[in-house]
Design an enzyme around this catalytic site. Sequence first.
Site, mmCIF file in Angstrom:
data_model
loop_
_atom_site.group_PDB
_atom_site.id
_atom_site.type_symbol
_atom_site.label_atom_id
_atom_site.label_comp_id
_atom_site.label_asym_id
_atom_site.label_seq_id
_atom_site.Cartn_x
_atom_site.Cartn_y
_atom_site.Cartn_z
ATOM 1 N N ARG A 1 15.043 -28.655 -14.839
ATOM 2 C CA ARG A 1 15.359 -29.070 -16.216
ATOM 3 C C ARG A 1 16.447 -30.139 -16.237
ATOM 4 O O ARG A 1 16.380 -31.105 -16.996
ATOM 5 C CB ARG A 1 15.812 -27.855 -17.031
ATOM 6 C CG ARG A 1 14.651 -26.944 -17.402
ATOM 7 C CD ARG A 1 15.131 -25.546 -17.717
ATOM 8 N NE ARG A 1 14.051 -24.691 -18.195
ATOM 9 C CZ ARG A 1 13.078 -24.195 -17.428
ATOM 10 N NH1 ARG A 1 13.035 -24.491 -16.129
ATOM 11 N NH2 ARG A 1 12.140 -23.421 -17.949
ATOM 12 N N ASP B 1 8.670 -13.567 -11.810
ATOM 13 C CA ASP B 1 8.891 -13.939 -10.406
ATOM 14 C C ASP B 1 9.469 -12.788 -9.584
ATOM 15 O O ASP B 1 9.527 -12.868 -8.354
ATOM 16 C CB ASP B 1 9.813 -15.172 -10.304
ATOM 17 C CG ASP B 1 9.132 -16.415 -10.852
ATOM 18 O OD1 ASP B 1 7.932 -16.341 -11.204
ATOM 19 O OD2 ASP B 1 9.793 -17.470 -10.938
HETATM 20 O O1 LIG Z 1 10.045 -22.617 -16.567
HETATM 21 C C1 LIG Z 1 10.321 -22.212 -15.431
HETATM 22 O O2 LIG Z 1 11.247 -22.705 -14.744
HETATM 23 C C2 LIG Z 1 9.536 -21.092 -14.875
HETATM 24 C C3 LIG Z 1 8.830 -20.256 -15.723
HETATM 25 C C4 LIG Z 1 8.081 -19.065 -15.248
HETATM 26 O O3 LIG Z 1 6.706 -19.322 -15.402
HETATM 27 P P1 LIG Z 1 5.815 -18.746 -16.635
HETATM 28 O O4 LIG Z 1 6.447 -19.157 -17.898
HETATM 29 O O5 LIG Z 1 4.493 -19.405 -16.396
HETATM 30 O O6 LIG Z 1 5.758 -17.250 -16.478
HETATM 31 C C5 LIG Z 1 8.382 -18.736 -13.784
HETATM 32 O O7 LIG Z 1 7.390 -17.876 -13.280
HETATM 33 C C6 LIG Z 1 8.467 -19.978 -12.930
HETATM 34 O O8 LIG Z 1 8.776 -19.645 -11.599
HETATM 35 C C7 LIG Z 1 9.557 -20.898 -13.414
HETATM 36 C C1 LIG Z 2 5.860 -19.607 -10.225
HETATM 37 C C2 LIG Z 2 6.835 -20.259 -9.608
HETATM 38 O O1 LIG Z 2 7.125 -21.589 -9.740
HETATM 39 P P1 LIG Z 2 6.254 -22.759 -10.392
HETATM 40 O O2 LIG Z 2 5.602 -22.223 -11.631
HETATM 41 O O3 LIG Z 2 7.221 -23.848 -10.666
HETATM 42 O O4 LIG Z 2 5.235 -23.163 -9.357
HETATM 43 C C3 LIG Z 2 7.794 -19.528 -8.724
HETATM 44 O O5 LIG Z 2 8.759 -20.139 -8.261
HETATM 45 O O6 LIG Z 2 7.597 -18.325 -8.459
#
Ligand SMILES: O=C(O)C1=C[C@@H](OP(=O)(O)O)[C@@H](O)[C@H](O)C1
Ligand SMILES: C=C(OP(=O)(O)O)C(=O)O
Length: 422
Positions: A26, A306
Site C-alpha cells: 500500500r 492468511d
Molecule cells: O489486501 C491485502 O494486503 C491482503 C488481503 C487478503 O486477501 P483477501 O482480501 O482476498 O482475503 C490477504 O489474504 C492477502 O494476503 C493480503
Molecule cells: C494471499 C496472499 O497474498 P496475495 O493475495 O497478495 O497473493 C498471502 O500472502 O497469503
Amino acid sequence: MDLIVERSEGLSGTVKAPPSKSYTHRAVIVASLAEGRSMIADPLVSEDTLSSLRACRAFGVRIHEEAQGWVVHGSGGALETPEDVIDVGNSGTTLRIMTSVAGLAENYTVFTGDESLRKRPMQPLLDALRPLGVTAVSSRMNGLPPIIVRGGFRGGETSIDGRVSSQFISSILIAAPLSGGVELSVEGEFISRPYVDMTLDVMGRFSVPVSYSDGIFTVEPSVYRAVDYTVEGDYSSASYLAGAAAVAGGEVRIQNLFRDSKQGDMLILDILEDMGADVRRGDDHAVVSSTGELEGVSVDLHNAPDLLPTVAVLGAIAEGRTEIRGVEHARYKETDRIGTCAAELKALGLQVRELKDGMIIQGDITGKTVKSHGDHRLAMAFTLIGLRRGIRIKDGDVFSVSFPDFIEKMNSLGCRLRLAEL
Ligand SMILES: O=C(O)C1=C[C@@H](OP(=O)(O)O)[C@@H](O)[C@H](O)C1
Ligand SMILES: C=C(OP(=O)(O)O)C(=O)O
C-alpha cells in the site's frame, strides 16, 4: 528446493518481525500516486512487494531502493502507459490493487503472473470497475488473468460482492481520489475487513480521508500528499515465529509487533493463548512462552484468512480437535488452502474433515514428508510440524515470496531448519 526441519526444543531469543507485506504494497503504491517525494522506511523487500515496486515503475514512477528504504518520486496521478506487459509474479495484492490504478493511465495495460496468479479470481473487480469508466477484461474471458485494462477511471457509483476478496475494495478505494470521486457499496458478507482498514489507514497517512456508512464507502476527489512512512511488523509472518515457540517450547520475544495494529492476523496471539501458550503483549512487541503442550481450538478466520495454514498445523500438533470456520475465501489464494492443507495433513496421517469454509482436524501425525504446492504460507506453516518430529517439505524454498530471511530468523531462535543440498 526442499526444506529440512529437525526436531528442536526449548527456543529462546529476541527477533524482529519482518515488515508488513500488506502495508509495504500500500505504501509504495499510494506514494507512487502522491504529489512529492516519500520515503518508505523499512519496507518488506520480498518477491511480492518487489512486484508492486516494479509495477509502479512500469507506469513511469521513479523509485530508488536505498539502505533505509524506498524513495518514491510520486506521479501525482500522471501515469505513463507501460511499455510492456506487467508480470506481477505470485502477488495477488499487486494484481488487484494495480488493476484500478491502471484505470488512471491512458491506453491499455496488460497484467499477467505465474501459474498460481493466473488462477486468482478477478471478475468481481472487472464488473465493479465498468460503471466507473474503466473497461477491464480477462484475456481468456474466464474472469482470470491475464487482464487487459483500458484507462478512463472517471468515478461514480458502483458495488462489489464482499465475499471473494477485500483486495477488490482496497483497489477501487486507492485509485478513487484521483477520479471524480467514488461511492462503493459492499454487498453480502464483508470478509477480510481488516485489510480494508489498513488501506484506509495508509490513505489517511497520505492525506486522503474516506468515509463509510451503511455499507457504502465514499471517496471525494483529492490528492495524495507525499509523506515519510515507516512500515510496521507483519503479524502473518510473526505467526510462524510465535507458533514455533508454542510448539517447541521455551520463550521468544518478537519485536516490531504493535499492540494497536489494524492487522487482523494479530488474532494469532489470542489463538495461541487459547491453545495453552502464555502470551504477553507490549506496546511494540509480544513475548510467547510455552511448555510445548497445546490443546485444540475452535476458531473463525473470516478476518484473518492468511492464518489458515498456521492454525491448521497448530491444530494438527495439538491434543484433541481443532475446528476452523468462516474462511471459504482461503480457497482463492496462492493455492486452494483449505484443499491443499487438508490433503497434506491427511497424507501425514491426521483425520481431517474438509468443510466448505474450513476444516476439522484430529488424530496423530505419522508421516515425515509434505508438499508446499508452491505456496509460501504452507511451506512456513509445515515447518512447525518439523520442530516437533522432523519433516521434509518438498519445494519448501518458496518463503521468499513474503519472508526472505525466514530460515535465518527461525535459526536465531534455535529452530533447526535448512534447505536441502541439491
Ligand atoms: O489486501 C491485502 O494486503 C491482503 C488481503 C487478503 O486477501 P483477501 O482480501 O482476498 O482475503 C490477504 O489474504 C492477502 O494476503 C493480503
Ligand atoms: C494471499 C496472499 O497474498 P496475495 O493475495 O497478495 O497473493 C498471502 O500472502 O497469503
